[in-house]
Motif scaffolding. Structure first.
Motif, PDB file in Angstrom:
ATOM      1  N   SER A  18       0.003   1.327  -0.526  1.00  0.00           N
ATOM      2  CA  SER A  18      -0.504   0.928  -1.832  1.00  0.00           C
ATOM      3  C   SER A  18      -0.217   1.550  -2.384  1.00  0.00           C
ATOM      4  N   PRO A 114      -7.328   5.938  -0.499  1.00  0.00           N
ATOM      5  CA  PRO A 114      -8.421   5.192  -1.177  1.00  0.00           C
ATOM      6  C   PRO A 114      -9.348   6.028  -1.104  1.00  0.00           C
ATOM      7  N   THR A 149      -7.594   0.685  -3.391  1.00  0.00           N
ATOM      8  CA  THR A 149      -7.742  -0.100  -2.579  1.00  0.00           C
ATOM      9  C   THR A 149      -8.378  -1.120  -3.742  1.00  0.00           C
ATOM     10  N   LYS A 154      -5.191  -7.898  -3.656  1.00  0.00           N
ATOM     11  CA  LYS A 154      -4.253  -7.659  -1.788  1.00  0.00           C
ATOM     12  C   LYS A 154      -2.732  -8.003  -2.420  1.00  0.00           C
ATOM     13  N   GLY A 156      -1.311  -6.866  -4.480  1.00  0.00           N
ATOM     14  CA  GLY A 156      -0.194  -5.772  -5.709  1.00  0.00           C
ATOM     15  C   GLY A 156      -0.315  -5.537  -6.655  1.00  0.00           C
TER      16      GLY A 156
END
Length: 188
Positions: A18, A114, A149, A154, A156
């Motif tokens: 991430s 996260p 997150t 997903k 980015g």
């Protein structure tokens, strides 16, 4: 405005990191005059050993030092591993201690996780190391991002508008610090 060269470094080797996605999203938000080089050699650096740090060190270390020397500024995005800076990032910084390549280099430091803490322990430790090697931590160029997150999709892309505005501010601060550095050194 003048072209500003920024070396972007993710503290994670994980392919679906991430922090790497965040770094790429930040690059996508940057103004056209900011040209980014993504440093991809973190995993290629040998374990730091002062006995190997002679005549500019191993080839991978020379490459890191050259890229830093040529950059006007640095963008660091890192996760936290085991309540600290990822070993590969700390290893890279250890290879820079004996040099001046980071000295007064405008640097933005972002830690994302996260978890609810956002990587605060890694962030604090990283700032200590960067200050020790005389990096110029950009005013308002540091950011700790919890729940990363939940703030990116997903693909980015940043989905959190508040985060996007904070990142634009970090970029603006880094751009200004690099521009001032260019003026000081006459490289503008």
């Amino acid at each position: 405005m003048n072209e500003i060269k920024v070396l972007a470094i993710s503290g994670s080797l994980r392919q679906k990191s991430s922090n790497t996605a965040l770094m790429n999203a930040i690059i996508g938000l940057a103004p056209e005059n900011m040209k980014f080089t993504i440093y991809g050699g973190l995993g290629d650096l040998p374990h730091f050993n002062p006995d190997l740090d002679v005549d500019e060190g191993p080839a991978s270390v020379r490459e890191l030092r050259t890229q830093l020397r040529e950059a006007d500024g640095v963008l660091l995005c890192t996760p936290e591993y085991g309540n600290g800076v990822p070993g590969v990032l700390k290893n890279a910084l250890d290879w820079l201690v004996s040099t001046t390549v980071f000295m007064n280099k405008p640097t933005a430091v972002i830690s994302a996780s996260p978890s609810p803490m956002g990587g605060d322990k890694a962030h604090a430790s990283l700032l200590l190391t960067l200050k020790m090697i005389h990096a110029k931590i950009v005013d308002r160029g540091i950011l700790i991002i919890p729940y990363i997150t939940m703030k990116m999709n997903k693909g980015g892309a940043i989905t959190d508008n508040e985060l996007k505005q904070e990142l634009l501010s970090v970029l603006q601060e880094l751009e200004q610090a690099c521009f001032l550095k260019q003026e000081e050194t006459g490289s503008a």
